[in-house]
Structures are given as structure tokens and as C-alpha cells.
Design a protein around this motif. Structure first.
Motif, PDB file in Angstrom:
ATOM      1  N   LEU A  74       0.265 -20.775 -31.469  1.00  0.00           N
ATOM      2  CA  LEU A  74      -0.458 -20.302 -32.658  1.00  0.00           C
ATOM      3  C   LEU A  74       0.268 -19.160 -33.366  1.00  0.00           C
ATOM      4  CD1 LEU A  74      -4.180 -20.509 -31.510  1.00  0.00           C
ATOM      5  CD2 LEU A  74      -3.086 -21.815 -33.324  1.00  0.00           C
ATOM      6  N   TRP A  75       1.305 -18.605 -32.711  1.00  0.00           N
ATOM      7  CA  TRP A  75       2.134 -17.613 -33.416  1.00  0.00           C
ATOM      8  C   TRP A  75       2.841 -18.261 -34.598  1.00  0.00           C
ATOM      9  CZ3 TRP A  75       1.736 -12.586 -33.171  1.00  0.00           C
ATOM     10  CH2 TRP A  75       1.156 -12.007 -32.031  1.00  0.00           C
ATOM     11  N   LEU A  76       3.089 -19.576 -34.499  1.00  0.00           N
ATOM     12  CA  LEU A  76       3.777 -20.252 -35.607  1.00  0.00           C
ATOM     13  C   LEU A  76       2.904 -20.361 -36.861  1.00  0.00           C
ATOM     14  CD1 LEU A  76       6.136 -21.651 -36.912  1.00  0.00           C
ATOM     15  CD2 LEU A  76       5.529 -23.748 -35.736  1.00  0.00           C
ATOM     16  N   PRO A  77       1.654 -20.891 -36.785  1.00  0.00           N
ATOM     17  CA  PRO A  77       0.847 -20.886 -38.015  1.00  0.00           C
ATOM     18  C   PRO A  77       0.613 -19.484 -38.568  1.00  0.00           C
ATOM     19  CG  PRO A  77      -0.396 -21.840 -36.193  1.00  0.00           C
ATOM     20  CD  PRO A  77       0.996 -21.653 -35.712  1.00  0.00           C
ATOM     21  N   PHE A  78       0.540 -18.472 -37.669  1.00  0.00           N
ATOM     22  CA  PHE A  78       0.413 -17.101 -38.185  1.00  0.00           C
ATOM     23  C   PHE A  78       1.630 -16.751 -39.046  1.00  0.00           C
ATOM     24  CE2 PHE A  78       1.953 -12.702 -37.342  1.00  0.00           C
ATOM     25  CZ  PHE A  78       1.195 -12.086 -38.319  1.00  0.00           C
ATOM     26  N   LEU A  79       2.837 -17.034 -38.520  1.00  0.00           N
ATOM     27  CA  LEU A  79       4.054 -16.755 -39.302  1.00  0.00           C
ATOM     28  C   LEU A  79       4.093 -17.611 -40.571  1.00  0.00           C
ATOM     29  CD1 LEU A  79       6.958 -16.378 -36.705  1.00  0.00           C
ATOM     30  CD2 LEU A  79       5.873 -14.604 -38.052  1.00  0.00           C
ATOM     31  N   THR A 235      -3.801 -21.165 -22.250  1.00  0.00           N
ATOM     32  CA  THR A 235      -4.199 -20.043 -23.121  1.00  0.00           C
ATOM     33  C   THR A 235      -3.396 -18.798 -22.752  1.00  0.00           C
ATOM     34  OG1 THR A 235      -6.024 -19.381 -21.672  1.00  0.00           O
ATOM     35  CG2 THR A 235      -6.556 -20.914 -23.459  1.00  0.00           C
ATOM     36  N   ARG A 236      -2.194 -19.016 -22.190  1.00  0.00           N
ATOM     37  CA  ARG A 236      -1.306 -17.888 -21.877  1.00  0.00           C
ATOM     38  C   ARG A 236       0.080 -18.157 -22.450  1.00  0.00           C
ATOM     39  NH1 ARG A 236      -1.521 -15.960 -15.741  1.00  0.00           N
ATOM     40  NH2 ARG A 236      -0.306 -14.291 -16.694  1.00  0.00           N
ATOM     41  N   MET A 237       0.800 -17.078 -22.750  1.00  0.00           N
ATOM     42  CA  MET A 237       2.190 -17.229 -23.184  1.00  0.00           C
ATOM     43  C   MET A 237       3.015 -17.726 -21.990  1.00  0.00           C
ATOM     44  SD  MET A 237       2.467 -16.321 -26.387  1.00  0.00           S
ATOM     45  CE  MET A 237       4.204 -16.040 -26.671  1.00  0.00           C
ATOM     46  N   PRO A 238       4.079 -18.508 -22.232  1.00  0.00           N
ATOM     47  CA  PRO A 238       4.961 -18.868 -21.111  1.00  0.00           C
ATOM     48  C   PRO A 238       5.585 -17.600 -20.519  1.00  0.00           C
ATOM     49  CG  PRO A 238       5.473 -20.156 -23.071  1.00  0.00           C
ATOM     50  CD  PRO A 238       4.528 -19.084 -23.497  1.00  0.00           C
ATOM     51  N   LYS A 239       6.013 -17.678 -19.258  1.00  0.00           N
ATOM     52  CA  LYS A 239       6.598 -16.521 -18.576  1.00  0.00           C
ATOM     53  C   LYS A 239       7.875 -16.091 -19.298  1.00  0.00           C
ATOM     54  CE  LYS A 239       7.409 -15.056 -13.838  1.00  0.00           C
ATOM     55  NZ  LYS A 239       7.642 -15.525 -12.474  1.00  0.00           N
ATOM     56  N   PHE A 240       8.005 -14.777 -19.558  1.00  0.00           N
ATOM     57  CA  PHE A 240       9.135 -14.248 -20.329  1.00  0.00           C
ATOM     58  C   PHE A 240      10.481 -14.644 -19.705  1.00  0.00           C
ATOM     59  CE2 PHE A 240      12.280 -10.788 -20.943  1.00  0.00           C
ATOM     60  CZ  PHE A 240      12.481 -10.951 -22.302  1.00  0.00           C
ATOM     61  N   GLY A 241      11.397 -15.116 -20.566  1.00  0.00           N
ATOM     62  CA  GLY A 241      12.759 -15.415 -20.115  1.00  0.00           C
ATOM     63  C   GLY A 241      12.930 -16.774 -19.466  1.00  0.00           C
ATOM     64  N   THR A 242      11.864 -17.574 -19.424  1.00  0.00           N
ATOM     65  CA  THR A 242      11.983 -18.915 -18.827  1.00  0.00           C
ATOM     66  C   THR A 242      12.371 -19.917 -19.918  1.00  0.00           C
ATOM     67  OG1 THR A 242       9.643 -19.296 -19.244  1.00  0.00           O
ATOM     68  CG2 THR A 242      10.236 -18.452 -17.059  1.00  0.00           C
ATOM     69  N   PRO A 243      12.865 -21.106 -19.523  1.00  0.00           N
ATOM     70  CA  PRO A 243      13.222 -22.105 -20.544  1.00  0.00           C
ATOM     71  C   PRO A 243      12.082 -22.389 -21.527  1.00  0.00           C
ATOM     72  CG  PRO A 243      14.016 -22.817 -18.407  1.00  0.00           C
ATOM     73  CD  PRO A 243      13.224 -21.572 -18.165  1.00  0.00           C
ATOM     74  N   LEU A 244      10.853 -22.448 -21.010  1.00  0.00           N
ATOM     75  CA  LEU A 244       9.703 -22.740 -21.874  1.00  0.00           C
ATOM     76  C   LEU A 244       9.463 -21.612 -22.876  1.00  0.00           C
ATOM     77  CD1 LEU A 244       8.121 -25.364 -21.558  1.00  0.00           C
ATOM     78  CD2 LEU A 244       6.265 -24.072 -20.546  1.00  0.00           C
ATOM     79  N   TRP A 245       9.650 -20.366 -22.413  1.00  0.00           N
ATOM     80  CA  TRP A 245       9.467 -19.202 -23.299  1.00  0.00           C
ATOM     81  C   TRP A 245      10.499 -19.239 -24.422  1.00  0.00           C
ATOM     82  CZ3 TRP A 245      12.077 -14.994 -25.222  1.00  0.00           C
ATOM     83  CH2 TRP A 245      11.303 -13.970 -25.781  1.00  0.00           C
ATOM     84  N   TRP A 246      11.761 -19.522 -24.069  1.00  0.00           N
ATOM     85  CA  TRP A 246      12.817 -19.562 -25.089  1.00  0.00           C
ATOM     86  C   TRP A 246      12.572 -20.689 -26.086  1.00  0.00           C
ATOM     87  CZ3 TRP A 246      15.964 -15.967 -26.556  1.00  0.00           C
ATOM     88  CH2 TRP A 246      16.287 -14.939 -25.661  1.00  0.00           C
ATOM     89  N   THR A 247      12.120 -21.846 -25.582  1.00  0.00           N
ATOM     90  CA  THR A 247      11.850 -22.969 -26.493  1.00  0.00           C
ATOM     91  C   THR A 247      10.698 -22.628 -27.428  1.00  0.00           C
ATOM     92  OG1 THR A 247      12.599 -24.496 -24.798  1.00  0.00           O
ATOM     93  CG2 THR A 247      11.339 -25.443 -26.595  1.00  0.00           C
ATOM     94  N   ALA A 248       9.606 -22.087 -26.859  1.00  0.00           N
ATOM     95  CA  ALA A 248       8.425 -21.774 -27.682  1.00  0.00           C
ATOM     96  C   ALA A 248       8.726 -20.662 -28.675  1.00  0.00           C
ATOM     97  CB  ALA A 248       7.253 -21.374 -26.787  1.00  0.00           C
ATOM     98  N   VAL A 249       9.350 -19.583 -28.194  1.00  0.00           N
ATOM     99  CA  VAL A 249       9.529 -18.404 -29.054  1.00  0.00           C
ATOM    100  C   VAL A 249      10.721 -18.549 -29.992  1.00  0.00           C
ATOM    101  CG1 VAL A 249       9.980 -15.916 -29.062  1.00  0.00           C
ATOM    102  CG2 VAL A 249       8.338 -16.884 -27.460  1.00  0.00           C
ATOM    103  N   SER A 250      11.882 -18.986 -29.460  1.00  0.00           N
ATOM    104  CA  SER A 250      13.060 -18.987 -30.346  1.00  0.00           C
ATOM    105  C   SER A 250      13.123 -20.224 -31.229  1.00  0.00           C
ATOM    106  CB  SER A 250      14.349 -18.806 -29.545  1.00  0.00           C
ATOM    107  OG  SER A 250      14.844 -20.015 -29.051  1.00  0.00           O
ATOM    108  N   THR A 251      12.780 -21.390 -30.703  1.00  0.00           N
ATOM    109  CA  THR A 251      12.919 -22.599 -31.527  1.00  0.00           C
ATOM    110  C   THR A 251      11.678 -22.871 -32.362  1.00  0.00           C
ATOM    111  OG1 THR A 251      14.433 -23.569 -29.961  1.00  0.00           O
ATOM    112  CG2 THR A 251      13.348 -25.089 -31.453  1.00  0.00           C
ATOM    113  N   ILE A 252      10.524 -22.973 -31.695  1.00  0.00           N
ATOM    114  CA  ILE A 252       9.328 -23.400 -32.436  1.00  0.00           C
ATOM    115  C   ILE A 252       8.790 -22.272 -33.306  1.00  0.00           C
ATOM    116  CG2 ILE A 252       6.976 -24.285 -32.223  1.00  0.00           C
ATOM    117  CD1 ILE A 252       7.845 -25.769 -29.730  1.00  0.00           C
ATOM    118  N   ILE A 253       8.614 -21.081 -32.720  1.00  0.00           N
ATOM    119  CA  ILE A 253       7.968 -20.006 -33.482  1.00  0.00           C
ATOM    120  C   ILE A 253       8.936 -19.363 -34.480  1.00  0.00           C
ATOM    121  CG2 ILE A 253       6.821 -17.760 -33.303  1.00  0.00           C
ATOM    122  CD1 ILE A 253       5.663 -18.785 -30.582  1.00  0.00           C
ATOM    123  N   MET A 254      10.127 -18.913 -33.995  1.00  0.00           N
ATOM    124  CA  MET A 254      11.042 -18.216 -34.909  1.00  0.00           C
ATOM    125  C   MET A 254      11.832 -19.178 -35.786  1.00  0.00           C
ATOM    126  SD  MET A 254      12.397 -15.048 -32.670  1.00  0.00           S
ATOM    127  CE  MET A 254      13.204 -14.295 -34.060  1.00  0.00           C
TER     128      MET A 254
END
Lengths: 554, 39
Positions: A74-79, A235-254
């Protein structure tokens, strides 16, 4: 297929035909064809912007992805709302509109080219758009054709042909007016369809808090493979620094959240309105539209896990047999009444058609106007809008051919290449155009050489990163495997097992190209501008609104 | 918050709604406001 479905689809196509014809009748010159005469209504502009942005892949693809990642997306629709609508219309929109008017620019590459007094920039930007939009368009076209083939019991190739011809007719004939009028209708249908879906989902699952709580309580059902990749619950963010976190935060959201600011088919919309007042009026329309389309797709995708768990005792991805793209269609089939499937079919058709029509239009303007007329032809006009119309046809043929060949010759491998089309185009646009675009609107010190360096540095570095490092893209594009025998240079084989190369929390194979290409592009723009000749003061005064605009010359 | 476990995810949910409301409020207050810098 019921008689009602046929009647509704025919009525829908008649409405599209009528609006396309209206666009055709009111298109008299190049400014009409390229910018709608610079007098679009704020509702039409905002809905067209939103509908172009939200395609079937945003609803089906990202909706399905949120069934896996959960509500952290949901960080993506916010952005999308805050950056993609509020900041984009308020800050970028008004300056782009005014500068476009002053420089008599009709396309996004033309605006950049004239701002930096460089036909090379206009031609290169046009070429990048023409080469990479077909990939993005194929991603949307393939998905839409498959969906139509399934809905109407047609052959895939027939669906592809019929769908393309319908869109081609109103884009080639009606220009941006035909595109924007039909977009506004299609966006309205999308808004109604997805709003209904949100209400029905929350109602079915017992209300907002109850539904979310049920999803929270399912955390222990996360598959072991996803847990190992960093999943901690829906309903939680993926664990910081894991492959899932990088995919969610760097590719999908940013990647998508920032990439939206430099999309040529979206930026040109700012130049279609007649004053800043229209842009201010478009902000609330666009904001609500994105919330009720992208926001709803992500919430419903996540909550589909609760529905399937309560009804069949499985999570969404298990019900869909591992196919992410099947989650939303299967949820609709199982959870919504039959009348809604007709409304949702129109919603998906609208989402695909509105995005494709703008992609076809921007391909036509980039090859016809930016590359052929302005960059190669040095400003020589070819029969009014003829070059652009031929360009639109060429763009449509390229996209259809790509969709046909990929399905026919490459099967599943081809589909995975095309599925990366959206992310590749968003990342490439951000890296190649964003620093130059921001500098062009706000900074007088950036030089022509600086802008060209940023364009080339950003485009090349992001493309190389996609081809050789980013695991998802490099695996799909196959080139890394051909040259180096590995699917990514950031993956090492140790005792026959793949190990991801990392530096602290950074796992390089999952870092999005935007985090590499954008800093390189900014750095190149700033550094080269420091040592090269500034643009003439009188030109900068003209661009920034301190002297009289150039005469109309379209 | 609203049945969402992680405050960061809850914040994203709320920010979606707040940013859409910001757009609405902006539209109401700026409905007739044109560009300060003036075809």
C-alpha cells in the motif's frame, strides 16, 4: 456468454466509437492531434491521466502480487497519489504546461529538446520511447487478449487482432482527443467497478477491522519458502534486507512510485489543459481515482487470502495453483455475484484500452514528430499529422507483432519477458528522463551537454543493470546467460547451489535499476554541467517565463 | 491499528486515505486559483 453480456459489450463499443468519432471531428491541426488543442476539461484530463496509468497489469498483476506480498504494497498507491497526482499536477504540471506553451512544444521529448536546445535529446528520447513502449504495450495487450479470448471463447490471435483494430481506429483517426474522451469514459467504468469490489469485499469479510484482523491472524500460514525470503505475514512489512523486502521496496514501491513522474505519455497530459486552474481542479479527481483503483486492487488482493482461507481452507496463491495472474480473476469468480462479472469485464477492457491507446499515441508522436520530423528532418513538417499517424500505425504493428511472436514462438519464456515490460519501461524513463526533466523545470545551470550525459548515463546504466544484474529482468532477458553462463552476475554458484552476492543488507540481484541508474544520471548531469557551457541567458529567460514566447510554428 | 499488525503498514493504509483527502481539500480551496505567473 449471455445475451446481456453481448448487449452491454456492443453498447460499450458504440460509446467508444462515438467518442472516437467526436475526437476525429474536432481534430483540425497538429496541436489538436497532439495536445487536444490545449483545452481539455479537467475531468477528462485527470481521468485520462489515471486511466493511462492504471492498466490491467495494475489490477490483475499487482492485485495478484499483493495477495503474496500483503498490504505492505500500500506504500505504492500512497506514492501514486501523493507523488503521481498531487506533486505531479501541482509542481510539475503547472511548470510543464507553461514551458510547453512558451516553447511551443507538443510532445514530452520536444519539451526536453527545446528546453536544452538539442534536437539530439528530442530524437534520442523519441527513439527510447519508440523502442521500449512496444514492450510495455505488449505486456498490456497480451494480458487483455488472453482475457478476451477466455471471456468470449475466441482464439488468442483473433482476440489480439480485434482488440488492436478497435483501438487503432480511434487513436489514428481521433488523435489525443479521441484517446482522452474514451479514456474518461473508461476511467469512469473502472472507478465504478473497483469501488463496488471494495465494498463487496469488506462486506463479505465482516467489515474493515474484522477483515484486516483475520488477515493478521493468518501469519502462520505463510508458506515456508516465502518465510525464508522475508515474509512475516500479510499485514507486516517484509523483513528488512531480505529478497522480498528489496523486491517490494525497491522495485514495486520505488520503481513504479518514482518512475511515474517521468512517463512521457503522462507528462504530455499537463500540456493539454488551458490553464493552471484546470490542473488544480484535476488534482481531487485524480487523487480519488487512484485511491479507488490502485488502492482497491491492492487491498482486495491481500484480503483474497482471508476469503479463500475461510471458504476452501487455502491461501490465494495455492488456490491459483501458483499463478499470480489468476488470483484476482479466481477471486471474482468465487466471491462476487454473476452480474458483477460483466461489470468487471468492462472494467478490465477499459483499463487495457485506455493504457494501450495512450501508448500507441505516444509511440506515434515519438517516431513521427520527435524522430522523423524534428530530429532527422530538422523541423520539416510532413503533411500536418501524417507522419504521426503513420508512426501510430507502426507502433501498433510493432506491439501486435511482439504479442503474437512472444505467444507463438517463446510460450512461457516470452510471457515472462513481456511481464517485465512495465517495470523495464518505468525504470528506464525515470533514469533517462527524470533528472533532465526536473533540471529543465527548475534549474538554469544545467547545460545541454549535462542533460545529454544524464540521458545517456541513466539509460545505459539502467539497461545494463537489467540485462546483467537484476535477477528478475536478467533471467527473463536471457542475454546474461548467453554471455556469462549465469542468469545474473550477482549470483554465484557454490557447490552447485545459487548464492546471492550481497554487501551488508544490500542483495544486489534484487536491487532495482532505478536505485543504480537514477543516481548515475543525476551525477552525470551535475558534473558535466559544471564544466560545460551554459545555455544563453535569453533562452533561459524564455524558458523560465521572463521574456516573450516564440511564435507558433506547428 | 484497524486490525493491521505492523504500524508501518497501518501508516501506509492511512496515508493512502489522507493523501486522497489532501487532493480533495486542495481541489476545494484551489478550485478557481490560476497560475500566479500568466496566451
Amino acid at each position: 456468454m449471455s445475451i446481456w453480456m453481448i448487449i452491454i459489450v456492443v453498447a460499450y463499443l458504440c460509446a467508444i466509437g462515438y467518442l472516437g468519432f467526436r475526437g476525429f471531428k474536432s481534430t483540425k491541426n497538429a496541436t489538436d492531434y497532439l495536445l487536444g488543442g490545449r483545452e481539455a476539461h479537467p475531468y477528462v484530463m485527470a481521468m485520462s491521466y489515471g486511466a493511462t496509468f492504471i492498466s490491467t497489469s495494475a489490477i490483475i498483476g499487482f492485485g495478484g502480487a499483493s495477495a503474496i506480498f500483503g498490504m505492505s504494497l500500500l506504500w505504492l498507491p500512497f506514492l501514486n497519489i501523493f507523488l503521481g497526482i498531487f506533486i505531479a499536477f501541482w509542481l510539475f504540471g503547472s511548470r510543464t504546461r507553461r514551458m510547453g506553451l512558451r516553447l511551443d512544444a507538443h510532445t514530452f521529448p520536444e519539451l526536453l529538446g527545446r528546453r536544452f536546445q538539442s534536437r539530439f535529446i528530442q530524437g534520442a528520447a523519441g527513439l527510447i520511447i519508440f523502442l521500449f513502449v512496444p514492450m510495455y504495450a505488449s505486456a498490456v495487450l497480451t494480458g487483455a487478449a488472453k482475457y478476451l479470448a477466455y471471456q468470449f471463447g475466441m482464439e488468442y490471435n483473433t482476440a489480439l487482432f480485434v482488440f488492436s483494430v478497435i483501438i487503432a481506429l480511434y487513436v489514428v483517426m481521433g488523435g489525443i482527443k479521441g484517446v482522452m474522451y474514451t479514456d474518461a469514459l473508461q476511467a469512469t467504468i473502472m472507478l465504478i467497478g473497483l469501488s463496488f469490489l471494495l465494498v463487496m469485499t469488506y462486506q463479505k469479510l465482516g467489515g474493515v477491522t474484522t477483515a484486516h484482523q483475520a488477515l493478521t491472524d493468518m501469519a502462520e500460514l505463510v508458506p515456508a519458502k516465502l518465510q525464508a525470503a522475508g515474509h512475516q505475514g500479510w499485514t507486516r512489512m517484509p523483513k528488512f534486507g531480505t529478497p522480498l523486502w528489496w523486491t517490494a521496496v525497491s522495485t514495486i514501491i520505488m520503481g513504479v512510485g518514482i518512475g511515474v513522474l517521468a512517463q512521457p505519455q503522462l507528462a504530455v497530459r499537463y500540456m493539454t489543459v488551458k490553464s493552471g486552474k484546470e490542473l488544480n481542479r484535476a488534482i481531487p479527481i485524480g487523487g480519488v481515482f487512484i485511491l479507488l483503483t490502485a488502492g482497491v486492487a491492492y487491498i482486495v488482493g491481500s484480503l483474497s487470502n482471508v476469503f479463500f482461507q475461510q471458504t476452501v481452507g487455502k491461501i490465494s496463491i495455492a488456490v491459483a495453483g501458483g499463478d499470480v495472474e489468476q488470483i484476482i480473476p479466481m477471486y471474482l469468480q468465487a466471491a462476487t455475484p454473476s452480474w458483477f462479472s460483466v461489470l468487471f469485464m468492462l472494467t478490465l477492457m477499459s483499463a487495457a484500452m485506455s493504457t494501450l491507446s495512450s501508448q500507441f499515441h505516444v509511440m506515434g508522436t515519438s517516431i513521427g514528430r520527435d524522430l522523423v520530423e524534428e530530429s532527422i528532418g530538422k523541423g520539416k513538417r510532413v503533411g500536418g499529422t501524417l507522419a504521426t499517424r503513420i508512426g501510430v500505425m507502426a507502433g501498433i504493428l510493432a506491439s501486435v507483432y511482439l504479442s503474437f511472436v512472444i505467444e507463438e514462438k517463446f510460450g512461457k519464456t516470452g510471457t515472462s519477458i513481456v511481464a517485465r515490460g512495465t517495470a523495464i519501461f518505468f525504470g528506464l524513463c525515470a533514469c533517462a528522463f527524470l533528472p533532465m526533466y526536473v533540471a529543465g523545470l527548475w534549474n538554469r545551470r544545467v547545460t545541454k551537454a549535462g542533460a545529454i550525459s544524464g540521458l545517456l548515463g541513466g539509460a545505459c546504466s539502467s539497461l545494463l543493470w537489467m540485462i546483467f544484474v537484476q535477477e528478475k529482468a536478467s533471467t527473463a532477458l536471457l542475454l546474461c546467460n548467453r554471455f556469462f553462463g549465469t542468469r545474473s552476475l550477482a549470483i554465484q554458484l557454490v557447490d552447485g547451489k545459487e548464492i546471492f552476492v550481497h554487501s551488508g543488507p544490500i542483495i544486489w540481484a534484487f536491487v532495482d535499476p532505478i536505485l543504480i541508474g537514477l543516481p548515475i544520471s543525476i551525477l552525470a548531469t551535475v558534473l558535466v554541467s559544471k564544466f560545460t557551457e551554459k545555455l544563453p541567458e535569453e533562452h533561459l529567460d524564455l524558458c523560465m517565463g521572463k521574456s516573450q514566447p516564440r511564435t507558433q510554428q506547428h | 491499528m484497524l486490525g493491521i499488525e505492523d504500524p508501518w503498514v497501518g501508516l501506509a493504509y492511512l496515508l493512502c486515505i489522507i493523501s486522497a483527502l489532501l487532493c480533495l481539500v486542495w481541489g476545494v480551496f484551489k478550485w478557481n486559483t490560476d497560475d500566479p505567473q500568466q496566451e
